[in-house]
Write a protein that holds these residues in place. Structure first.
Motif, PDB file in Angstrom:
ATOM      1  N   LEU A  59       0.864  -1.183   0.000  1.00  0.00           N
ATOM      2  CA  LEU A  59       0.000   0.000   0.000  1.00  0.00           C
ATOM      3  C   LEU A  59       0.900   1.232   0.000  1.00  0.00           C
ATOM      4  N   ASP A  60       1.157   1.763  -1.178  1.00  0.00           N
ATOM      5  CA  ASP A  60       2.088   2.868  -1.338  1.00  0.00           C
ATOM      6  C   ASP A  60       1.351   4.167  -1.632  1.00  0.00           C
ATOM      7  N   PHE A  61       1.547   5.161  -0.748  1.00  0.00           N
ATOM      8  CA  PHE A  61       0.988   6.492  -0.950  1.00  0.00           C
ATOM      9  C   PHE A  61       2.061   7.335  -1.629  1.00  0.00           C
ATOM     10  N   THR A 104      -1.939   8.298  -7.154  1.00  0.00           N
ATOM     11  CA  THR A 104      -1.592   8.656  -5.779  1.00  0.00           C
ATOM     12  C   THR A 104      -1.309   7.432  -4.916  1.00  0.00           C
ATOM     13  N   THR A 105      -1.991   6.331  -5.169  1.00  0.00           N
ATOM     14  CA  THR A 105      -1.884   5.158  -4.308  1.00  0.00           C
ATOM     15  C   THR A 105      -2.000   3.905  -5.161  1.00  0.00           C
ATOM     16  N   ASP A 106      -1.184   2.915  -4.837  1.00  0.00           N
ATOM     17  CA  ASP A 106      -1.157   1.675  -5.604  1.00  0.00           C
ATOM     18  C   ASP A 106      -1.119   0.522  -4.615  1.00  0.00           C
ATOM     19  N   SER A 107      -1.931  -0.518  -4.851  1.00  0.00           N
ATOM     20  CA  SER A 107      -1.947  -1.631  -3.912  1.00  0.00           C
ATOM     21  C   SER A 107      -2.554  -2.886  -4.534  1.00  0.00           C
ATOM     22  N   TYR A 108      -2.366  -3.974  -3.812  1.00  0.00           N
ATOM     23  CA  TYR A 108      -2.932  -5.273  -4.162  1.00  0.00           C
ATOM     24  C   TYR A 108      -3.649  -5.810  -2.937  1.00  0.00           C
ATOM     25  N   PHE A 109      -4.900  -6.201  -3.112  1.00  0.00           N
ATOM     26  CA  PHE A 109      -5.686  -6.758  -2.023  1.00  0.00           C
ATOM     27  C   PHE A 109      -6.022  -8.207  -2.364  1.00  0.00           C
ATOM     28  N   VAL A 110      -6.145  -9.022  -1.329  1.00  0.00           N
ATOM     29  CA  VAL A 110      -6.660 -10.380  -1.485  1.00  0.00           C
ATOM     30  C   VAL A 110      -7.958 -10.441  -0.692  1.00  0.00           C
ATOM     31  N   PHE A 111      -9.010 -10.889  -1.354  1.00  0.00           N
ATOM     32  CA  PHE A 111     -10.313 -11.077  -0.722  1.00  0.00           C
ATOM     33  C   PHE A 111     -10.630 -12.562  -0.705  1.00  0.00           C
ATOM     34  N   VAL A 112     -11.360 -12.999   0.320  1.00  0.00           N
ATOM     35  CA  VAL A 112     -11.794 -14.388   0.416  1.00  0.00           C
ATOM     36  C   VAL A 112     -13.312 -14.409   0.339  1.00  0.00           C
ATOM     37  N   ALA A 113     -13.816 -15.294  -0.513  1.00  0.00           N
ATOM     38  CA  ALA A 113     -15.268 -15.472  -0.630  1.00  0.00           C
ATOM     39  C   ALA A 113     -15.752 -16.277   0.574  1.00  0.00           C
ATOM     40  N   VAL A 114     -16.863 -15.835   1.152  1.00  0.00           N
ATOM     41  CA  VAL A 114     -17.421 -16.544   2.316  1.00  0.00           C
ATOM     42  C   VAL A 114     -18.898 -16.828   2.087  1.00  0.00           C
ATOM     43  N   ASP A 115     -19.352 -17.931   2.704  1.00  0.00           N
ATOM     44  CA  ASP A 115     -20.763 -18.301   2.606  1.00  0.00           C
ATOM     45  C   ASP A 115     -21.553 -17.617   3.721  1.00  0.00           C
ATOM     46  N   ALA A 116     -22.820 -17.970   3.859  1.00  0.00           N
ATOM     47  CA  ALA A 116     -23.705 -17.330   4.836  1.00  0.00           C
ATOM     48  C   ALA A 116     -23.223 -17.521   6.276  1.00  0.00           C
TER      49      ALA A 116
END
Length: 148
Positions: A59-61, A104-116
């Motif tokens: 996460l680079d500003f 202005t800002t550059d980043s990589y996110f990892v998201f996890v899919a979740v059930d109910a």
């Protein structure tokens, strides 16, 4: 099954006084929040499930976003694992009068899919259909931080 370009989202947020720090520029926490929200939308568009943030890398500003400018968030999924979706996120400052834009800002996110129940759930394969998809994916992979 979605393609990289199906997950592409661009969103705008005008930087108001309540979004700023003591230097009259967007507070970094607000920029991260906006990136996280848009990134989750890209991940969910691919997964077809609720997605939660698992990791933020690099996460680079690079420069501030002054009050009165527009913060433009660009987001797209570029890779998928068994239950995860990797999303490239970039923020730009944009002049509302001219449309001139700077990264202005550059980043990589990892998201996890979740059930109910909140448990990780499988996501489909992410396809790369056409030149635009290839360009987006290749750009993200080339700039992706090395994991140690």
């Amino acid at each position: 099954m979605s393609s990289v370009s199906d997950t592409y989202i661009q969103n705008r947020q005008r930087v108001q006084p309540t979004h700023t720090n003591n230097y009259e520029s967007a507070h970094g926490g607000n920029v991260v929040k906006w990136m996280d929200e848009v990134g989750a939308m890209s991940a969910m568009r691919h997964a077809g499930e609720t997605c939660v943030t698992a990791k933020i890398s690099e996460l680079d500003f690079k420069r501030p976003i002054p009050q009165g400018d527009t913060c433009v968030i660009e987001s797209y999924a570029y890779a998928a694992g068994r239950t995860s979706v990797r999303v490239r996120l970039r923020a730009f400052r944009e002049s509302p009068r001219t449309g001139d834009r700077e990264l202005t800002t550059d980043s990589y996110f990892v998201f996890v899919a979740v059930d109910a129940e909140g448990s990780p759930t499988p996501v489909p394969e992410l396809t790369v259909d056409g030149e635009r998809c290839r360009e987006l994916r290749d750009d993200a992979l080339a700039a992706e931080p090395d994991e140690e």
